[in-house]
Design an enzyme around this catalytic site. Structure first.
Site, mmCIF file in Angstrom:
data_model
loop_
_atom_site.group_PDB
_atom_site.id
_atom_site.type_symbol
_atom_site.label_atom_id
_atom_site.label_comp_id
_atom_site.label_asym_id
_atom_site.label_seq_id
_atom_site.Cartn_x
_atom_site.Cartn_y
_atom_site.Cartn_z
ATOM 1 N N HIS A 71 3.683 5.208 5.454
ATOM 2 C CA HIS A 71 2.472 5.462 4.642
ATOM 3 C C HIS A 71 3.008 7.380 4.423
ATOM 4 O O HIS A 71 2.580 7.981 3.654
ATOM 5 C CB HIS A 71 1.058 5.402 4.185
ATOM 6 N N ASP A 101 3.486 -1.468 8.045
ATOM 7 C CA ASP A 101 2.676 0.280 7.155
ATOM 8 C C ASP A 101 3.457 0.613 8.507
ATOM 9 O O ASP A 101 2.658 1.701 9.527
ATOM 10 C CB ASP A 101 1.517 0.264 7.742
ATOM 11 N N SER A 176 -1.400 10.332 11.508
ATOM 12 C CA SER A 176 -1.237 9.108 11.439
ATOM 13 C C SER A 176 0.359 8.966 11.811
ATOM 14 O O SER A 176 0.988 10.481 11.791
ATOM 15 C CB SER A 176 -1.234 8.636 10.214
#
Length: 333
Positions: A71, A101, A176
Site C-alpha cells: 500500500h 500487503d 508502514s
C-alpha cells in the site's frame, strides 16, 4: 528495629536493580543503532498529487532489494528511496503481493547494510519491541512498546491480514514498511497498520499497531526476488506534472500570451518539473524547439526520451517567455 531492617532491604533491592535497568536501556540503544542502518525512507509520487506519500522500508540484500508494504507504493508513478547516509535512489517496483500487503523494491546500489533477520515464531507476549520508520515524515523515528497479541487477524483497506503481531509501540502513517525489531536488533516484523476499529459502532481505538511477521514476509520476499520484475524493461521518463490543452479562454484567464500549448494544472513536489522551476499556470509550448500543441503531443515527445536526458522546455508564464532546462527522471512502475 524491624522497620529499619525492612527499609534497608528495600534500599538494597533498589540499588541492585539500577545496573539491570541500565543494562536494558543500553541494550535498547544498541538495538536501535544497529537496526537504523538498514531502515530506509520511502517517498512516493502519484499523478495529481502535489505532495509525496510517505513510507519506510527494510534492506534485505546488499545489492539493493528492499521490502516494504504494497500500500506504500501502490499507484505511485515514481518511488524514491532515501538511505541513512544521505544518498537517494529512484526505485523500481520489482514485484508486489497486494493481497499480503508486501512489495519488493530494487535500487541500483551495492554494499548496503542488510537487516538482521530474527525469528517471529519465537516472539512472546509481553516482549519489548522497537518500531523504526518515518511516521508523518519524521525520518528515523523510534518508538518502544510491548507485544500485546500474536496471530491477530485484521481486515481493513480491502486486505485480509493474517497472524499479525500486535504491539503498542506507536505506528502511524509513514511507519508502514518499517521494521519492528527485538532487543537484539533483529527484525521480527514489517510494520503494516494501526487499527482504530470498525468504521461504526465503536469509539476510535488507540495503541493497536500491527506488524507482518518476518518469517512469512521473508518467505514471500524470496519468491519475489527470484521471479521476473513487474516491468523488466521499463525505462519510461518522468517529468512530474499534469496538464490540459490550452484553450483561448484558459489563456485569457491566466493572462498567458500564447494560445496553444499545455497548461500546467499540478506539479509534483521534488519532481524534475518542480526542480526545473515549472509552476501551476505555466503553458508549455515547445520541448527542445519542437512545438507542443496538446497533451498527447507532449507525451509523445517525452516518450522519445530516456531517464537522465536533459530537455529544454519553452514556457509562457503570463506575458513572459521562459526557457527552462529539466533533467528527466525514471518511472518506478
Amino acid at each position: 528495629m524491624k522497620r529499619s531492617l525492612t527499609y534497608s532491604l528495600l534500599v538494597l533491592l533498589l540499588l541492585a536493580a539500577i545496573p539491570v535497568l541500565a543494562d536494558v536501556e543500553e541494550q535498547r540503544i544498541q538495538a536501535v543503532e544497529r537496526a537504523s542502518k538498514w531502515v530506509v525512507s520511502i517517498r512516493t509520487h502519484r499523478p495529481g498529487k502535489s505532495e509525496p506519500g510517505i513510507g519506510s522500508g527494510v534492506v534485505l540484500r546488499s545489492d539493493g532489494y528492499i521490502l516494504t508494504n504494497a500500500h506504500v507504493v501502490k499507484g505511485a508513478k515514481v518511488v524514491k528511496v532515501h538511505l541513512k547516509n544521505g544518498k537517494s535512489y529512484t526505485a523500481k517496483v520489482w514485484k508486489m503481493a497486494a493481497d499480503q500487503d508486501l512489495a519488493l523494491l530494487k535500487i541500483e546500489a551495492s554494499g548496503l547494510p542488510v537487516a538482521r533477520i530474527g525469528n517471529s515464531d519465537k516472539v512472546r507476549l509481553g516482549q519489548t519491541v522497537i518500531a523504526i520508520g518515518d511516521p508523518l515524515g519524521f525520518t528515523g523515528t523510534v518508538t518502544v512498546g510491548t507485544v500485546g497479541g500474536l496471530n491477530r487477524n485484521v481486515e481493513t483497506r480491502g486486505i485480509k491480514y493474517r497472524n499479525l503481531i500486535q504491539t503498542d509501540a506507536a505506528i502511524n502513517p509513514g511507519s508502514s514498511g518499517g521494521a519492528l525489531v527485538n532487543l537484539q536488533g533483529e527484525v521480527i516484523g514489517i510494520n503494516a497498520l494501526v487499527y482504530t476499529g470498525p468504521s461504526s459502532g465503536y469509539d476510535k481505538a488507540q495503541g493497536l499497531g500491527f506488524a507482518i511477521p518476518i518469517n512469512s514476509a521473508i518467505q514471500l520476499a524470496r519468491q519475489l526476488v527470484t521471479s521476473q520484475p513487474k516491468n523488466p524493461t521499463s525505462s519510461k521518463p518522468w517529468l512530474g506534472l499534469a496538464g490540459e490543452n490550452l484553450t483561448p479562454q484558459k489563456a485569457q484567464d491566466f493572462g498567458i500570451k500564447a494560445r496553444i500549448g499545455v497548461l500546467v494544472t499540478s506539479v509534483t513536489s521534488a519532481s524534475p518539473a518542480a526542480q526545473g522551476g515549472i509552476q501551476v499556470g505555466d503553458a508549455i509550448t515547445a520541448i527542445d524547439g519542437t512545438t507542443v500543441r496538446t497533451v498527447p503531443e507532449m507525451l509523445r515527445i517525452l516518450a522519445g526520451h530516456r531517464p537522465g536526458d536533459s530537455i529544454r522546455l519553452t514556457v509562457w508564464r503570463g506575458e513572459n517567455r521562459l526557457t527552462l532546462p529539466v533533467t528527466l527522471d525514471q518511472q518506478s512502475q
